[in-house]
Design a protein around this motif. Structure first.
Motif, short mmCIF file in Angstrom:
data_model
loop_
_atom_site.label_atom_id
_atom_site.label_comp_id
_atom_site.label_asym_id
_atom_site.label_seq_id
_atom_site.Cartn_x
_atom_site.Cartn_y
_atom_site.Cartn_z
N PRO A 457 0.82 -1.22 0.00
CA PRO A 457 0.00 0.00 0.00
C PRO A 457 0.85 1.26 0.00
CG PRO A 457 -0.79 -1.57 1.64
CD PRO A 457 0.52 -2.10 1.14
N ALA A 458 0.24 2.35 -0.41
CA ALA A 458 0.96 3.63 -0.51
C ALA A 458 1.54 4.04 0.85
CB ALA A 458 0.02 4.71 -1.04
N GLU A 459 0.79 3.82 1.93
CA GLU A 459 1.27 4.18 3.26
C GLU A 459 2.55 3.43 3.61
OE1 GLU A 459 1.42 6.32 6.64
OE2 GLU A 459 -0.22 6.53 5.20
N ARG A 460 2.62 2.17 3.22
CA ARG A 460 3.80 1.36 3.52
C ARG A 460 5.00 1.83 2.69
NH1 ARG A 460 7.42 0.11 5.43
NH2 ARG A 460 8.37 -1.92 5.89
N ILE A 461 4.75 2.24 1.47
CA ILE A 461 5.85 2.75 0.62
C ILE A 461 6.42 4.04 1.22
CG2 ILE A 461 6.46 3.59 -1.67
CD1 ILE A 461 4.25 1.80 -2.80
N VAL A 462 5.51 4.92 1.67
CA VAL A 462 5.95 6.17 2.30
C VAL A 462 6.79 5.87 3.52
CG1 VAL A 462 5.16 8.19 3.59
CG2 VAL A 462 4.06 7.58 1.42
N GLN A 463 6.33 4.95 4.36
CA GLN A 463 7.06 4.60 5.57
C GLN A 463 8.42 4.00 5.25
OE1 GLN A 463 5.87 5.30 8.79
NE2 GLN A 463 8.03 4.88 9.22
N ALA A 464 8.47 3.16 4.24
CA ALA A 464 9.74 2.54 3.86
C ALA A 464 10.74 3.58 3.38
CB ALA A 464 9.50 1.50 2.77
N LEU A 465 10.28 4.55 2.60
CA LEU A 465 11.17 5.62 2.14
C LEU A 465 11.68 6.45 3.32
CD1 LEU A 465 9.32 6.76 -1.09
CD2 LEU A 465 11.71 6.04 -0.97
N GLU A 466 10.77 6.81 4.24
CA GLU A 466 11.19 7.57 5.42
C GLU A 466 12.23 6.82 6.23
OE1 GLU A 466 8.42 10.71 7.58
OE2 GLU A 466 7.47 8.73 7.52
N ASP A 467 11.96 5.54 6.48
CA ASP A 467 12.90 4.75 7.29
C ASP A 467 14.26 4.64 6.62
OD1 ASP A 467 10.86 4.40 9.07
OD2 ASP A 467 10.33 2.37 8.41
N ARG A 468 14.26 4.44 5.31
CA ARG A 468 15.52 4.27 4.60
C ARG A 468 16.34 5.58 4.60
NH1 ARG A 468 16.66 0.40 0.66
NH2 ARG A 468 14.99 -0.75 1.69
N VAL A 469 15.66 6.70 4.45
CA VAL A 469 16.35 7.99 4.46
C VAL A 469 16.93 8.28 5.84
CG1 VAL A 469 16.05 10.50 4.28
CG2 VAL A 469 15.07 9.00 2.54
N HIS A 470 16.14 8.04 6.90
CA HIS A 470 16.63 8.29 8.26
C HIS A 470 17.80 7.37 8.61
CE1 HIS A 470 12.45 10.06 9.39
NE2 HIS A 470 13.23 10.96 8.81
N HIS A 471 17.71 6.13 8.19
CA HIS A 471 18.82 5.20 8.46
C HIS A 471 20.06 5.62 7.69
CE1 HIS A 471 21.19 1.46 7.91
NE2 HIS A 471 20.84 1.25 9.16
#
Length: 490
Positions: A457-471
């Protein structure tokens, strides 16, 4: 002088002292009490020393005219003695005046600004210590010379040597003891003042440490303590301003967070999610979902903007730009016309400031299954097709909003994304995120995250991008605002 009866010598000393004592209240009222508090102790010292010196001069002339005592011998010795006593008395009274000023200032009357004239403690100590040392040395020399002359006039015998020696020793001990007591009294008097100043300074700083910025340190001296107190007050005022600024930024942050959509509006066949993270308390990025308010209209507009700069200025321009876009979207007209209307007003408001706002403005039509977008100088969004594993950029040839007020914007068209397609609309903060090693996140990593989560889902894609950028960025502070919206077909 030694030939005078004690009572007559006492009168010669007492009468001038009584005279200057009568003049003292007038001198203090005219010269001391009318002065600013920070100058009163020094003026008190000058008045007291001048009165004692004047009394000594009068005594010397009385001895000269009444008893023909030599002015440069007996008169000088008397003036030196009275001046020495006056110096100690003037210093003690000046310290008492300073103590009075300190206590009055502690009641809240101030002043609180740094002293306009700086008088270093080291210089004052050096002058006072040198003067006291010279006076003590002079007095002791006079005592010794007088005793030598007195011994020379005596008929010395073996039996009288011890007695005369004890007399001389006792006289020296008496003079030294008197001077020592005066010095000790000054030390204790000044220590009391320092203790009051240090205790108050410490108390105020402890309050500041506890977060209480309501107190200030009165500036009562023109030395290092006064300078420290003045700069402490300047620091406290700066902290107050910073606290007010932080409170304002906190409120601005809350208001700005309310600007962001709480959840996407439901639209048939499309899954939408978004997020925004600011590098400061407030930011210049925004995203918005704007529902068509006309009857039987199912259009949905998604807008993602990025204002140049950071902080309060960018936040204010973001708020204005968002309001103009929402207002123009609610008016009849094509997407290009609506963006043009918002640009016209924004350009006139920011003219000459060098400010601008990039914008990606996309209108989704679930009825015709098409979308229309205007790219006003924004980072081209990515359209990923999972079936072909390809990325396409949704480009445009238009300039940012706020640059030219009569710019004609252009529309671009595409079908709504299918269930295998994902559109990522973001600001440059996600592309330009920096790792601790100085490496940029870049488009390749963004594409990899989308590729890995395209079936979610779109929400999961957004979360994955946020997590990857912060990491990726680690503990490195965020340099730019990060905003992204994912539009995915169902």
């Amino acid at each position: 002088m030694v030939q005078l009866p004690v009572w007559e010598l006492g009168l010669i000393i007492l009468l001038p002292m009584a005279g200057v004592y009568l003049l003292r209240p007038f001198a203090i009222a005219r010269y001391v009490e009318c002065a600013p508090p920070i100058q009163q102790s020094f003026r008190q010292f000058r008045v007291e020393l001048a009165l004692y010196f004047a009394a000594g001069i009068i005594m010397a002339f009385l001895l000269l005219f009444m008893h023909s005592f030599p002015l440069l011998e007996s008169g000088f010795k008397l003036v030196l003695g009275i001046f020495t006593v006056g110096l100690f008395a003037a210093l003690d009274i000046a310290l008492a005046r300073e103590r009075q000023v300190i206590r009055m200032a502690l009641s809240g009357s101030g002043p609180f600004e740094p002293p306009s004239r700086f008088s270093p403690l080291t210089r004052r100590f050096s002058l006072v210590a040198t003067l006291i040392l010279l006076l003590i040395t002079g007095i002791m020399l006079l005592v010794i010379i007088r005793d030598v002359h007195w011994l020379a006039e005596q008929d010395l015998t073996i039996a009288s040597v011890d007695e005369l020696g004890r007399s001389v020793l006792l006289e020296i001990i008496f003079v030294m003891g008197f001077l020592l007591l005066m010095i000790i009294n000054l030390i204790f008097s000044y220590a009391r003042n320092l203790r009051i100043l240090f205790d108050n300074e410490t108390s105020v700083l402890e309050s500041v440490t506890d977060g209480d910025l309501s107190r200030q340190v009165p500036v009562t001296t023109s030395d290092e303590m006064g300078v420290i107190a003045g700069h402490t007050n300047t620091m406290i005022r700066s902290l107050r301003d910073s606290q007010r600024m932080r409170e304002g930024l906190r409120i601005a942050h809350e208001v700005q967070q309310h600007f962001l959509p709480k959840h996407p509006l439901p639209i048939e066949g499309v899954d939408i999610a978004g997020t925004a993270s600011f590098s400061d308390e407030t930011g210049g990025d925004f995203y918005d979902y704007i529902e068509c308010e006309r009857p039987d209209c199912q259009l949905m507009t998604v807008a993602v903007g990025d204002v140049s700069g950071h902080g309060i200025g960018a936040a204010l321009l973001m708020a204005e730009g968002r309001a103009l876009i929402r207002q123009s979207t609610s008016s009849p007209g094509s997407p290009a016309q609506n963006v043009g209307t918002a640009n016209m007003h924004l350009a006139r408001d920011v003219e000459g400031t060098g400010r601008f706002m990039t914008l990606f403005y996309i209108v989704l039509d679930p009825v015709t299954k098409h979308m229309t977008w205007v790219n006003a100088g924004h980072q081209p969004p990515l359209l990923y097709d999972r079936s072909t594993d390809t990325f396409t950029e949704l480009k445009g040839n238009d300039i940012p909003l706020g640059v030219i007020d009569d710019w004609l914007f252009h529309e671009n068209y595409h079908s709504l994304p299918s269930s295998d397609q994902v559109i990522l609309v973001g600001t440059d903060g996600i592309w330009e995120a920096i790792s601790p090693d100085g490496e940029m996140f870049g488009p390749a990593r963004i594409k990899q995250v989308i590729r890995e989560h395209a079936d979610q889902p779109a929400e999961r894609i957004v979360q994955a991008l946020e997590d990857r950028v912060h990491h990726f960025a680690g503990r490195r502070s965020q340099r730019d605002d990060v905003t992204l919206v994912v539009i995915k077909g169902k």
